[in-house]
Design an enzyme around this catalytic site. Structure first.
Site: not given
Length: 272
Positions: A171, A175
C-alpha cells in the site's frame, strides 16, 4: 459552504472515481451543493445510483440554479479496457470535464501481511487500482485539458505516500508512486494553466480499515480507539476548497491529519 467561493465552481463539470461511497461520495455531494455538474464513476451500480440521487437532492436543496447535471458510469479503474472507454460513456453535454478527482483506490488495501507473506493477488490488485488505473485515467484527461488549455487534476494520495510503515509495504509503495506521479505531472504542466493537486489524508474512518482487515468490522473499529479520526466529509471539504481557489492558485500538496495524529504511526490515544 460559506468559506468557499462557490461561484468559481458554478457550472463546472467534475468527474470523481470511487464515487459510490466514502470520500468520493462525500465529495460528489459537496460539488452538487456548489452548483457543479458531477460524473460519478465506480464499480457498484446500485450504490452509484444512490449517490447520484443524493446529489440531485443536495443540488435542489441548495437553491443553486447552475449545474445540477449528474451522470453515472459503472467502471472498474483496475480494468484497462473499462478505463479506456470512460470518455466515450460521458454524456455529450458533460464531455468538457473541468476537474478530475482520482479517488478510486483510496480504500483499496488488503491485509497487513509483512513482505514475504503478501499474496500476489493483493499486490496486483493494489497496483492495478491505486496506481495503474489512476495513471491511465489521468493520461486521458490531461490530453483533454491540454487541448482546452484548462483543467485540474486532484489525486488522492495518503500519508502512506510520505512515510512507510510495517505491514503496509505494498500500500505504501502504491501511494509513494502516486506522489511521484503527481510531482512529475505538476512539473510537466508548469507552463500551462492546468492545476495539479495531491490530497494526503491521515486516519480517515471510511471502509479503509474494514477492507484492510478483510471484512472484520470489530477489528477495524479498534484502529480508532481513544481518538477521533477524520471522516469522509472532512476530506471532501478540502477537495472542494482546493478546487475553488482562484485560477492562478494551485495547492500542490495538502497533508491532513486528525488533531491527535502527527505521522503514519504517531497517534495519541486517550487512556480508557
Amino acid at each position: 459552504m460559506s468559506l468557499f467561493n462557490v461561484s468559481r465552481l458554478l457550472g463546472k463539470t467534475v468527474l470523481i472515481t470511487g464515487a459510490s461511497s466514502g470520500i468520493g461520495a462525500a465529495t460528489a455531494l459537496l460539488f452538487a451543493k456548489a452548483g457543479s455538474n458531477v460524473i460519478l464513476v465506480a464499480r457498484r451500480a446500485d450504490a452509484l445510483k444512490s449517490v447520484a440521487d443524493a446529489c440531485v437532492a443536495a443540488h435542489k436543496e441548495s437553491g443553486v440554479t447552475q449545474g445540477g447535471k449528474f451522470a453515472t458510469i459503472q467502471a472498474d479503474v483496475a480494468d484497462k479496457e473499462q478505463v479506456a472507454s470512460i470518455l466515450d460513456k460521458i454524456p455529450s453535454d458533460l464531455r468538457a470535464v473541468d476537474v478530475l478527482v482520482n479517488n478510486a483506490g483510496q480504500v483499496f488495501v488488503k491485509g497487513i501481511e509483512h513482505i514475504g507473506d503478501i499474496a500476489d493477488i493483493d499486490v496486483e490488485g493494489m497496483f492495478a487500482t491505486n496506481v495503474l488505473g489512476l495513471i491511465r485515467l489521468t493520461q486521458i484527461f490531461v490530453k483533454e485539458f491540454k487541448a482546452r488549455n484548462s483543467g485540474h487534476v486532484i489525486n488522492l494520495g495518503s500519508v502512506a505516500g510520505r512515510e512507510a510503515y510495517a505491514g503496509g509495504g505494498i500500500y505504501c509503495a502504491t501511494k509513494f508512486a502516486v506522489s511521484a506521479f503527481n510531482g512529475s505531472l505538476l512539473k510537466e504542466l508548469v507552463n500551462t494553466p492546468i492545476r495539479v493537486t495531491e490530497i494526503q489524508p491521515g486516519m480517515v474512518e471510511t471502509e479503509f480499515s474494514i477492507v484492510r482487515f478483510r471484512g472484520d468490522t470489530d477489528r477495524a473499529k479498534t484502529v480508532y480507539d481513544g481518538m477521533q479520526p477524520l471522516v469522509a466529509s472532512d476530506i471532501a471539504e478540502e477537495i472542494l476548497w482546493v478546487a475553488s481557489r482562484p485560477p492562478h492558485v494551485n495547492i500542490a500538496e495538502m497533508l491532513i491529519f486528525p488533531v491527535n495524529q502527527a505521522g503514519a504511526g504517531v497517534v495519541y490515544r486517550a487512556p480508557k
